[in-house]
Design an enzyme around this catalytic site. Structure first.
Site, PDB file in Angstrom:
ATOM      1  N   GLY A 161       2.397   2.136  10.758  1.00  0.00           N
ATOM      2  CA  GLY A 161       3.314   3.257  10.579  1.00  0.00           C
ATOM      3  C   GLY A 161       4.035   3.660  11.849  1.00  0.00           C
ATOM      4  O   GLY A 161       4.644   4.725  11.917  1.00  0.00           O
TER       5      GLY A 161
ATOM      6  N   ASN B 104       0.861  -1.187   0.000  1.00  0.00           N
ATOM      7  CA  ASN B 104       0.000   0.000   0.000  1.00  0.00           C
ATOM      8  C   ASN B 104       0.895   1.234   0.000  1.00  0.00           C
ATOM      9  O   ASN B 104       1.486   1.567   1.023  1.00  0.00           O
ATOM     10  CB  ASN B 104      -0.893  -0.039   1.260  1.00  0.00           C
ATOM     11  CG  ASN B 104      -1.686   1.248   1.431  1.00  0.00           C
ATOM     12  OD1 ASN B 104      -1.835   2.029   0.483  1.00  0.00           O
ATOM     13  ND2 ASN B 104      -2.207   1.468   2.622  1.00  0.00           N
TER      14      ASN B 104
ATOM     15  N   LYS C  21       0.117   4.286  -0.315  1.00  0.00           N
ATOM     16  CA  LYS C  21      -0.510   5.495   0.275  1.00  0.00           C
ATOM     17  C   LYS C  21      -0.280   6.701  -0.643  1.00  0.00           C
ATOM     18  O   LYS C  21      -0.326   6.563  -1.861  1.00  0.00           O
ATOM     19  CB  LYS C  21       0.009   5.736   1.693  1.00  0.00           C
ATOM     20  CG  LYS C  21      -0.086   4.499   2.578  1.00  0.00           C
ATOM     21  CD  LYS C  21       0.149   4.795   4.031  1.00  0.00           C
ATOM     22  CE  LYS C  21       0.229   3.485   4.799  1.00  0.00           C
ATOM     23  NZ  LYS C  21       0.149   3.666   6.229  1.00  0.00           N
TER      24      LYS C  21
ATOM     25  N   GLU D  64      -5.385  -5.120  10.742  1.00  0.00           N
ATOM     26  CA  GLU D  64      -4.345  -4.115  10.941  1.00  0.00           C
ATOM     27  C   GLU D  64      -4.596  -3.368  12.249  1.00  0.00           C
ATOM     28  O   GLU D  64      -5.392  -2.417  12.277  1.00  0.00           O
ATOM     29  CB  GLU D  64      -4.356  -3.112   9.789  1.00  0.00           C
ATOM     30  CG  GLU D  64      -4.105  -3.723   8.438  1.00  0.00           C
ATOM     31  CD  GLU D  64      -3.547  -2.683   7.467  1.00  0.00           C
ATOM     32  OE1 GLU D  64      -2.435  -2.899   6.987  1.00  0.00           O
ATOM     33  OE2 GLU D  64      -4.208  -1.666   7.225  1.00  0.00           O
TER      34      GLU D  64
ATOM     35  N   GLU E 294      -6.705   4.622   7.985  1.00  0.00           N
ATOM     36  CA  GLU E 294      -6.556   6.066   7.677  1.00  0.00           C
ATOM     37  C   GLU E 294      -7.830   6.605   7.043  1.00  0.00           C
ATOM     38  O   GLU E 294      -8.207   7.757   7.266  1.00  0.00           O
ATOM     39  CB  GLU E 294      -5.323   6.273   6.779  1.00  0.00           C
ATOM     40  CG  GLU E 294      -4.037   6.086   7.584  1.00  0.00           C
ATOM     41  CD  GLU E 294      -2.859   5.551   6.794  1.00  0.00           C
ATOM     42  OE1 GLU E 294      -2.857   5.639   5.551  1.00  0.00           O
ATOM     43  OE2 GLU E 294      -1.917   5.032   7.433  1.00  0.00           O
TER      44      GLU E 294
ATOM     45  N   HIS F 164      -9.364   1.086   5.042  1.00  0.00           N
ATOM     46  CA  HIS F 164      -8.072   1.267   5.722  1.00  0.00           C
ATOM     47  C   HIS F 164      -8.280   2.208   6.916  1.00  0.00           C
ATOM     48  O   HIS F 164      -9.097   3.124   6.853  1.00  0.00           O
ATOM     49  CB  HIS F 164      -7.054   1.858   4.737  1.00  0.00           C
ATOM     50  CG  HIS F 164      -5.673   1.858   5.288  1.00  0.00           C
ATOM     51  ND1 HIS F 164      -5.224   2.811   6.172  1.00  0.00           N
ATOM     52  CD2 HIS F 164      -4.637   1.001   5.104  1.00  0.00           C
ATOM     53  CE1 HIS F 164      -3.973   2.544   6.494  1.00  0.00           C
ATOM     54  NE2 HIS F 164      -3.589   1.451   5.869  1.00  0.00           N
TER      55      HIS F 164
ATOM     56  N   SER G 135       3.394  -2.297  10.417  1.00  0.00           N
ATOM     57  CA  SER G 135       4.854  -2.307  10.551  1.00  0.00           C
ATOM     58  C   SER G 135       5.484  -3.654  10.197  1.00  0.00           C
ATOM     59  O   SER G 135       6.423  -4.109  10.866  1.00  0.00           O
ATOM     60  CB  SER G 135       5.276  -1.852  11.954  1.00  0.00           C
ATOM     61  OG  SER G 135       4.845  -0.515  12.170  1.00  0.00           O
TER      62      SER G 135
HETATM   63  C1  PEP Z   1      -0.745   0.058   6.066  1.00  0.00           C
HETATM   64  O1  PEP Z   1      -0.759   1.217   5.703  1.00  0.00           O
HETATM   65  O2  PEP Z   1      -1.660  -0.698   5.707  1.00  0.00           O
HETATM   66  C2  PEP Z   1       0.350  -0.374   6.910  1.00  0.00           C
HETATM   67  C3  PEP Z   1       0.265  -1.555   7.466  1.00  0.00           C
HETATM   68  O3  PEP Z   1       1.389   0.499   7.070  1.00  0.00           O
HETATM   69  P1  PEP Z   1       2.836   0.158   7.739  1.00  0.00           P
HETATM   70  O4  PEP Z   1       3.300  -1.137   7.127  1.00  0.00           O
HETATM   71  O5  PEP Z   1       3.698   1.315   7.361  1.00  0.00           O
HETATM   72  O6  PEP Z   1       2.602   0.038   9.201  1.00  0.00           O
END
Ligand code: PEP
Length: 255
Positions: A175, A9, A11, A169, A97, A95, A215
């Site tokens: 992040g 992803n 973003k 998630e 976000e 997601h 992460s």
């Molecule tokens: C994501 O944006 O779905 C995500 C898991 O980000 P990160 O791997 O940076 O934590």
């Protein structure tokens, strides 16, 4: 058996030329890797170029979001049929976000997920609890609420189940550099699988892939992917560097 699925992803990152550089590296470095499905989710502006570059590759292309209507007076929105037209075969919905910054409710996510499937794409439905919700012992309740509202209507064919992916998630791990422990992740995934079984039956739930996101990096991917209910990863930050993403894809190969 479920084929592990790793999705990058991106973003709000990468110009068209940066996207093409990254995806060309991925295409070259992943060409020989078998047993893992892979897709990238570039920003809308790079979708068509990336899809064209990947035409002769097994790497899929995903939208990061879409609207539930297919067309109309919805300034600033992109629909699932338009994503298909741009070369996508997948779309991410819900997601964290989107949920926290743009107000996507579970009901809206469910409508989007159904629209994605109706357009012939596969859908990745994201769910996950915040740190406060985990600390309050509400993780499973939050996952249940989000699953109840966010899953698409399914006809129930084998193909349908292969086109539905749930991404667990935990918001506190996205992040932040903090990853759920393998035990925390497996416990949540097993819970999601149980709820999917109640909803779709054992064969359906056994075919739906549940990705972990939060992460994920080369150093933790192998142990996460070894858990029985973790069927791949949704990767944010580490998907922006070819070497890291390729290492995560390699870690997801069936052992
Ligand atoms: C994501 O944006 O779905 C995500 C898991 O980000 P990160 O791997 O940076 O934590």
């Amino acid at each position: 058996m479920r084929t592990p699925f790793v999705v990058g992803n991106w973003k709000l990152h990468k110009t068209v030329s940066e996207a093409l550089t990254l995806v060309t590296e991925l295409k070259n470095q992943l060409a020989a890797i078998k047993g893992v499905a892979v897709a990238v989710a570039p920003p809308f502006t790079a979708l068509t170029s990336v899809a064209k570059r990947l035409e002769d590759s097994a790497i899929g292309v995903a939208g990061q979001n879409c609207h539930w209507e297919s067309k109309g007076a919805f300034t600033g929105e992109v629909s699932a049929p338009l994503l298909a037209d741009a070369g996508c075969t997948w779309c991410i919905v819900g997601h964290s976000e989107r949920r926290t910054l743009f107000g996507d409710s579970s009901a809206a996510v469910g409508k989007k997920a159904s629209a994605v499937l109706a357009a012939g794409l596969g859908v990745i439905v994201c769910i996950g609890e915040t740190e406060a919700e985990r600390d309050a012992g509400r993780t499973f309740a939050v996952l249940d609420e989000q699953l109840a509202g966010s899953l698409p209507a399914l006809a129930g064919s084998e193909q349908d189940f292969a086109r539905l992916v749930v991404a667990y998630e935990p918001v506190w791990a996205i992040g932040t550099g903090r990853t759920a422990s393998t035990a925390q992740a497996q416990e949540a995934h097993a819970h999601v699988r149980k709820r999917l079984t109640e909803r779709f039956g054992g064969a359906g739930a056994g075919a739906i892939r549940i990705q972990y996101g939060g992460s994920v990096k080369p150093s933790n991917a192998e142990s996460l992917m070894a858990e029985p209910d973790i069927d791949g990863a949704l990767v944010g930050g580490a998907s922006l560097e070819a070497a890291d993403f390729v290492a995560i894809v390699k870690a997801a190969r069936p052992k």
